[in-house]
Motif scaffolding. Sequence first.
Motif, mmCIF file in Angstrom:
data_model
loop_
_atom_site.group_PDB
_atom_site.id
_atom_site.type_symbol
_atom_site.label_atom_id
_atom_site.label_comp_id
_atom_site.label_asym_id
_atom_site.label_seq_id
_atom_site.Cartn_x
_atom_site.Cartn_y
_atom_site.Cartn_z
ATOM 1 N N ALA A 14 25.831 -38.042 -31.362
ATOM 2 C CA ALA A 14 25.770 -39.472 -31.673
ATOM 3 C C ALA A 14 27.020 -39.846 -32.452
ATOM 4 O O ALA A 14 27.419 -39.138 -33.382
ATOM 5 C CB ALA A 14 24.522 -39.786 -32.498
ATOM 6 N N CYS A 15 27.658 -40.957 -32.065
ATOM 7 C CA CYS A 15 28.862 -41.426 -32.748
ATOM 8 C C CYS A 15 28.645 -42.849 -33.231
ATOM 9 O O CYS A 15 28.164 -43.701 -32.478
ATOM 10 C CB CYS A 15 30.067 -41.382 -31.821
ATOM 11 N N TYR A 16 29.031 -43.070 -34.489
ATOM 12 C CA TYR A 16 28.835 -44.378 -35.104
ATOM 13 C C TYR A 16 29.656 -44.425 -36.386
ATOM 14 O O TYR A 16 29.659 -43.465 -37.166
ATOM 15 C CB TYR A 16 27.363 -44.597 -35.411
ATOM 16 N N GLY A 17 30.331 -45.540 -36.611
ATOM 17 C CA GLY A 17 31.105 -45.694 -37.840
ATOM 18 C C GLY A 17 32.243 -44.702 -37.904
ATOM 19 O O GLY A 17 32.993 -44.546 -36.953
ATOM 20 N N PRO A 18 32.361 -43.949 -39.008
ATOM 21 C CA PRO A 18 33.503 -43.059 -39.196
ATOM 22 C C PRO A 18 33.298 -41.634 -38.706
ATOM 23 O O PRO A 18 34.130 -40.776 -38.972
ATOM 24 C CB PRO A 18 33.673 -43.062 -40.723
ATOM 25 N N MET A 19 32.173 -41.361 -38.001
ATOM 26 C CA MET A 19 31.943 -39.974 -37.613
ATOM 27 C C MET A 19 31.047 -39.836 -36.394
ATOM 28 O O MET A 19 30.367 -40.770 -35.987
ATOM 29 C CB MET A 19 31.327 -39.201 -38.765
ATOM 30 N N CYS A 20 31.084 -38.606 -35.854
ATOM 31 C CA CYS A 20 30.151 -38.186 -34.817
ATOM 32 C C CYS A 20 29.333 -37.045 -35.393
ATOM 33 O O CYS A 20 29.837 -36.223 -36.164
ATOM 34 C CB CYS A 20 30.892 -37.708 -33.576
ATOM 35 N N GLU A 21 28.050 -37.012 -35.015
ATOM 36 C CA GLU A 21 27.150 -35.975 -35.485
ATOM 37 C C GLU A 21 26.517 -35.291 -34.286
ATOM 38 O O GLU A 21 26.370 -35.886 -33.218
ATOM 39 C CB GLU A 21 26.081 -36.581 -36.387
ATOM 40 N N ILE A 22 26.132 -34.039 -34.473
ATOM 41 C CA ILE A 22 25.560 -33.226 -33.408
ATOM 42 C C ILE A 22 24.176 -32.752 -33.827
ATOM 43 O O ILE A 22 23.955 -32.421 -34.991
ATOM 44 C CB ILE A 22 26.504 -32.051 -33.064
ATOM 45 N N TYR A 23 23.241 -32.761 -32.872
ATOM 46 C CA TYR A 23 21.882 -32.299 -33.137
ATOM 47 C C TYR A 23 21.814 -30.818 -32.795
ATOM 48 O O TYR A 23 22.029 -30.423 -31.651
ATOM 49 C CB TYR A 23 20.884 -33.091 -32.302
ATOM 50 N N ASN A 24 21.541 -29.999 -33.801
ATOM 51 C CA ASN A 24 21.537 -28.566 -33.597
ATOM 52 C C ASN A 24 20.536 -27.931 -34.554
ATOM 53 O O ASN A 24 20.513 -28.284 -35.732
ATOM 54 C CB ASN A 24 22.941 -28.001 -33.849
ATOM 55 N N GLY A 25 19.731 -27.041 -34.048
ATOM 56 C CA GLY A 25 18.770 -26.354 -34.894
ATOM 57 C C GLY A 25 17.735 -27.272 -35.513
ATOM 58 O O GLY A 25 17.246 -27.022 -36.612
ATOM 59 N N GLY A 26 17.411 -28.382 -34.842
ATOM 60 C CA GLY A 26 16.400 -29.302 -35.333
ATOM 61 C C GLY A 26 16.884 -30.298 -36.366
ATOM 62 O O GLY A 26 16.076 -31.003 -36.961
ATOM 63 N N GLU A 27 18.219 -30.375 -36.578
ATOM 64 C CA GLU A 27 18.733 -31.354 -37.538
ATOM 65 C C GLU A 27 20.097 -31.879 -37.100
ATOM 66 O O GLU A 27 20.795 -31.265 -36.304
ATOM 67 C CB GLU A 27 18.817 -30.763 -38.944
ATOM 68 N N TRP A 28 20.445 -33.049 -37.645
ATOM 69 C CA TRP A 28 21.733 -33.668 -37.367
ATOM 70 C C TRP A 28 22.765 -33.153 -38.357
ATOM 71 O O TRP A 28 22.519 -33.131 -39.562
ATOM 72 C CB TRP A 28 21.623 -35.185 -37.489
ATOM 73 N N ASN A 29 23.925 -32.736 -37.841
ATOM 74 C CA ASN A 29 25.020 -32.246 -38.665
ATOM 75 C C ASN A 29 26.309 -32.952 -38.277
ATOM 76 O O ASN A 29 26.524 -33.268 -37.099
ATOM 77 C CB ASN A 29 25.203 -30.737 -38.475
ATOM 78 N N ARG A 30 27.170 -33.154 -39.251
ATOM 79 C CA ARG A 30 28.471 -33.777 -38.998
ATOM 80 C C ARG A 30 29.264 -32.924 -38.015
ATOM 81 O O ARG A 30 29.378 -31.714 -38.195
ATOM 82 C CB ARG A 30 29.229 -33.928 -40.307
ATOM 83 N N LEU A 31 29.779 -33.541 -36.964
ATOM 84 C CA LEU A 31 30.609 -32.855 -35.983
ATOM 85 C C LEU A 31 32.083 -33.061 -36.312
ATOM 86 O O LEU A 31 32.832 -32.110 -36.487
ATOM 87 C CB LEU A 31 30.294 -33.350 -34.566
ATOM 88 N N VAL A 32 32.500 -34.340 -36.403
ATOM 89 C CA VAL A 32 33.914 -34.643 -36.630
ATOM 90 C C VAL A 32 34.059 -36.082 -37.124
ATOM 91 O O VAL A 32 33.248 -36.941 -36.797
ATOM 92 C CB VAL A 32 34.722 -34.419 -35.323
ATOM 93 N N ALA A 33 35.096 -36.316 -37.907
ATOM 94 C CA ALA A 33 35.450 -37.687 -38.293
ATOM 95 C C ALA A 33 36.170 -38.342 -37.116
ATOM 96 O O ALA A 33 36.955 -37.690 -36.422
ATOM 97 C CB ALA A 33 36.357 -37.674 -39.521
ATOM 98 N N THR A 34 35.901 -39.611 -36.912
ATOM 99 C CA THR A 34 36.593 -40.336 -35.846
ATOM 100 C C THR A 34 37.936 -40.855 -36.359
ATOM 101 O O THR A 34 38.123 -41.060 -37.547
ATOM 102 C CB THR A 34 35.739 -41.506 -35.327
ATOM 103 N N ARG A 35 38.865 -41.066 -35.445
ATOM 104 C CA ARG A 35 40.186 -41.581 -35.802
ATOM 105 C C ARG A 35 40.096 -43.046 -36.230
ATOM 106 O O ARG A 35 40.853 -43.509 -37.053
ATOM 107 C CB ARG A 35 41.143 -41.446 -34.616
ATOM 108 N N GLU A 36 39.165 -43.753 -35.614
ATOM 109 C CA GLU A 36 38.892 -45.162 -35.913
ATOM 110 C C GLU A 36 37.423 -45.280 -36.285
ATOM 111 O O GLU A 36 36.597 -44.528 -35.775
ATOM 112 C CB GLU A 36 39.137 -46.044 -34.689
ATOM 113 N N THR A 37 37.087 -46.235 -37.129
ATOM 114 C CA THR A 37 35.688 -46.524 -37.389
ATOM 115 C C THR A 37 35.136 -47.214 -36.155
ATOM 116 O O THR A 37 35.706 -48.195 -35.689
ATOM 117 C CB THR A 37 35.542 -47.409 -38.641
#
Length: 174
Positions: free
Chosen positions: A43-66
């Motif tokens: 999921a990507c929104y605002g300043p970052m993308c997050e990944i669902y892994n192991g039953g929870e959401w974790n930060r994947l990467v900061a986006t270049r643009e909000t």
Amino acid sequence: PEVANFEEGEAGNPEEKSCVLDDYPRSMGGGPTADLVSGQLVACYGPMCEIYNGGEWNRLVATRETRFYHTSAVNGDRILLIGGLSRSTEWIPVDGSPSQPGPFEVRHGQNHCTVQLSPDTIVVTGGFESEEYVTEYKLTGDATETALTSMKYGGRSYHACAAYMDGGGNQVIL
């Protein structure tokens, strides 16, 4: 890695599965995207993308643009974030490496809609101050932009879009 808990479909058909996830942990009121990439939910929104892994959401990467009011497309093991408050694009790899600049600047404003016709071809429709535009983009190679016939009867913003094959084998974009 497991994306989520899958349960057998209502009719007991093992080929039909449903997925149950916990609520997303933060507000995403300004046009988020969610994509399944290489078996990973991102999921990507605002300043970052997050990944669902192991039953929870974790930060994947900061986006270049909000990113608000943007769209996305999947190519291989990465996501292309398209426009939003800016007209830029950027690649988000699911391996956690940093975001990279995308292949083009989108001519559509925020609240456009994107249909992915193939792994390397998208069509973008409408958007703020570009309501009547329809544009095909190639995601790989020379990343060409082709303006298509404008939408009839005014344009669109804050809209849904889709593609399907009609009975005659023609691809129809709605």
